[in-house]
Design an enzyme around this catalytic site. Structure first.
Site, PDB file in Angstrom:
ATOM      1  N   SER A  12       0.820  -1.208   0.000  1.00  0.00           N
ATOM      2  CA  SER A  12       0.000   0.000   0.000  1.00  0.00           C
ATOM      3  C   SER A  12       0.856   1.260   0.000  1.00  0.00           C
ATOM      4  CB  SER A  12      -0.951  -0.007   1.203  1.00  0.00           C
ATOM      5  OG  SER A  12      -0.240  -0.224   2.410  1.00  0.00           O
ATOM      6  N   GLY A 141       6.737   9.573   9.057  1.00  0.00           N
ATOM      7  CA  GLY A 141       5.786  10.517   9.622  1.00  0.00           C
ATOM      8  C   GLY A 141       4.370   9.978   9.573  1.00  0.00           C
ATOM      9  N   LYS A 196       6.513   3.127  17.130  1.00  0.00           N
ATOM     10  CA  LYS A 196       5.111   3.566  17.185  1.00  0.00           C
ATOM     11  C   LYS A 196       4.179   2.412  16.845  1.00  0.00           C
ATOM     12  CE  LYS A 196       4.607   3.780  12.540  1.00  0.00           C
ATOM     13  NZ  LYS A 196       3.526   3.289  11.662  1.00  0.00           N
ATOM     14  N   THR A 253      -1.184   6.330  13.852  1.00  0.00           N
ATOM     15  CA  THR A 253      -1.139   4.870  13.861  1.00  0.00           C
ATOM     16  C   THR A 253      -1.917   4.289  15.034  1.00  0.00           C
ATOM     17  OG1 THR A 253       1.102   5.093  12.975  1.00  0.00           O
ATOM     18  CG2 THR A 253       0.423   2.896  13.612  1.00  0.00           C
TER      19      THR A 253
END
Length: 337
Positions: A12, A141, A196, A253
């Site tokens: 993706s 980011g 993250k 996220t």
């Protein structure tokens, strides 16, 4: 100025970044090891397994042959899963050595290599010698591919120890909906990018268990503190963790169903086993492997990371999630800073 850019990895994120670079007027080749995916991209201009209801540029060409994809490329963008970076980089090195090319390298992969605990830029530097590359830049980011596909406003950072290289990447990607900042803290950006995903597993699990916004905010905030501590042990700039690659990426996220790590955590919270979740996803869940690497790295460096440890225990030791949460909440009280 138009460039020839090879994008390696047609998932993706890789495919949407390739399309963006094409849209910005570059000649882009997109590589995938999957011949059926390449055929779909070149004939139907779709990539339905990863991005639904999106039509790619007809001038974006996909290749299954890596050497063909790299031909005349002045920039190479790696967007393959972390576990595949070393192998793909080794193949790239062989091709570059044959052609005597010296392209700029960029990567947008988010993870830490198992056992070696190497960041992706370190793997690239090890596998592709300086005589076969001009620079290495990290692109990271808060950026879901699905939103970029809709041309939603997106801000990310390009990090390199070479400011000219970071500015080059900035210029390649910038347009009216995609804004890029530069950063010199490669260590901080890569650690934030990788870890993250651990926090997203946790916030997804909280949602699956039925917890509310207070719990998610608590986990994201204290999770960021853990990421900052580990990054600081390597000399990362503390400001990085308050920027796009840090708090920005944790927010996007850790709160969105577009995040495969969040979705994986949500399923875990609903009681599914890790094997069931992996089979259901059909895509790489970077946070699962990164949890193990970060847990082991924290132990090695003496960094306190209780949330990471709790998620590790759930994923790898079979600990019940509610018990892990209870144990976290009942730890001895301490100062926030």
């Amino acid at each position: 100025m138009s460039e020839k850019i090879a994008v390696l990895g047609a998932g993706s994120w890789g495919s949407i970044l390739a399309n963006l670079l094409d849209e910005n007027g570059n000649q882009v080749s997109l590589w995938s090891y999957n011949s059926k995916q390449v055929e779909e991209l070149n004939t139907k201009h779709t990539n339905t397994h990863y991005i639904k209801d999106f039509t790619y540029s007809e001038t974006l060409i996909a290749y299954v042959d890596l050497k063909e994809a790299l031909t005349d490329a002045t920039t190479i963008l790696f967007v393959v899963p972390t576990k595949a970076v070393r192998d793909v980089a080794s193949q790239v090195k062989t091709i570059l050595a044959e052609t005597h090319a010296k392209p700029a390298l960029i990567h947008a992969s988010k993870g830490i290599e198992q056992k070696t605990y190497k960041r992706v830029s370190e793997i690239l530097a090890e596998e592709i010698p300086a005589e076969n590359r001009s620079s290495i830049t990290v692109l990271s980011g808060p950026s879901h591919a699905e939103d970029v596909a809709k041309r939603d406003i997106t801000l990310i950072t390009a990090a390199s120890t070479d400011l000219d290289a970071a500015k080059h990447v900035q210029n390649l990607f910038m347009n009216h909906y995609f804004r890029v900042y530069t950063n010199s803290d490669v260590i901080g950006v890569e650690i934030a990018a990788a870890l993250k995903n651990i926090i997203a597993l946790g916030t997804g699990a909280l949602r699956g268990l039925g917890y509310g916004d207070n719990a998610k905010a608590a986990l994201m905030t204290r999770g960021l503190a853990e990421v900052s501590r580990l990054g600081g042990s390597f000399g990362a700039n503390p400001q990085t963790f308050m920027g796009l690659a840090g708090v920005g990426d944790i927010i996007v996220t850790g709160t969105s169903s577009n995040s495969r790590n969040w979705r994986a955590g949500d399923q875990l919270g609903q009681g599914k086993s890790l094997n069931e979740v992996i089979n259901n996803m059909g895509m790489v869940i970077e946070g699962v492997a990164t949890t193990k690497a970060a847990y082991e790295l924290a132990k090695q460096r003496g960094v306190d990371m209780p949330i990471t440890e709790a998620i590790y225990q759930v994923l790898y030791e079979g600990k019940e999630i509610r018990q892990a949460i209870s144990d976290l909440m009942q730890r001895e009280g301490r100062s926030e800073f």
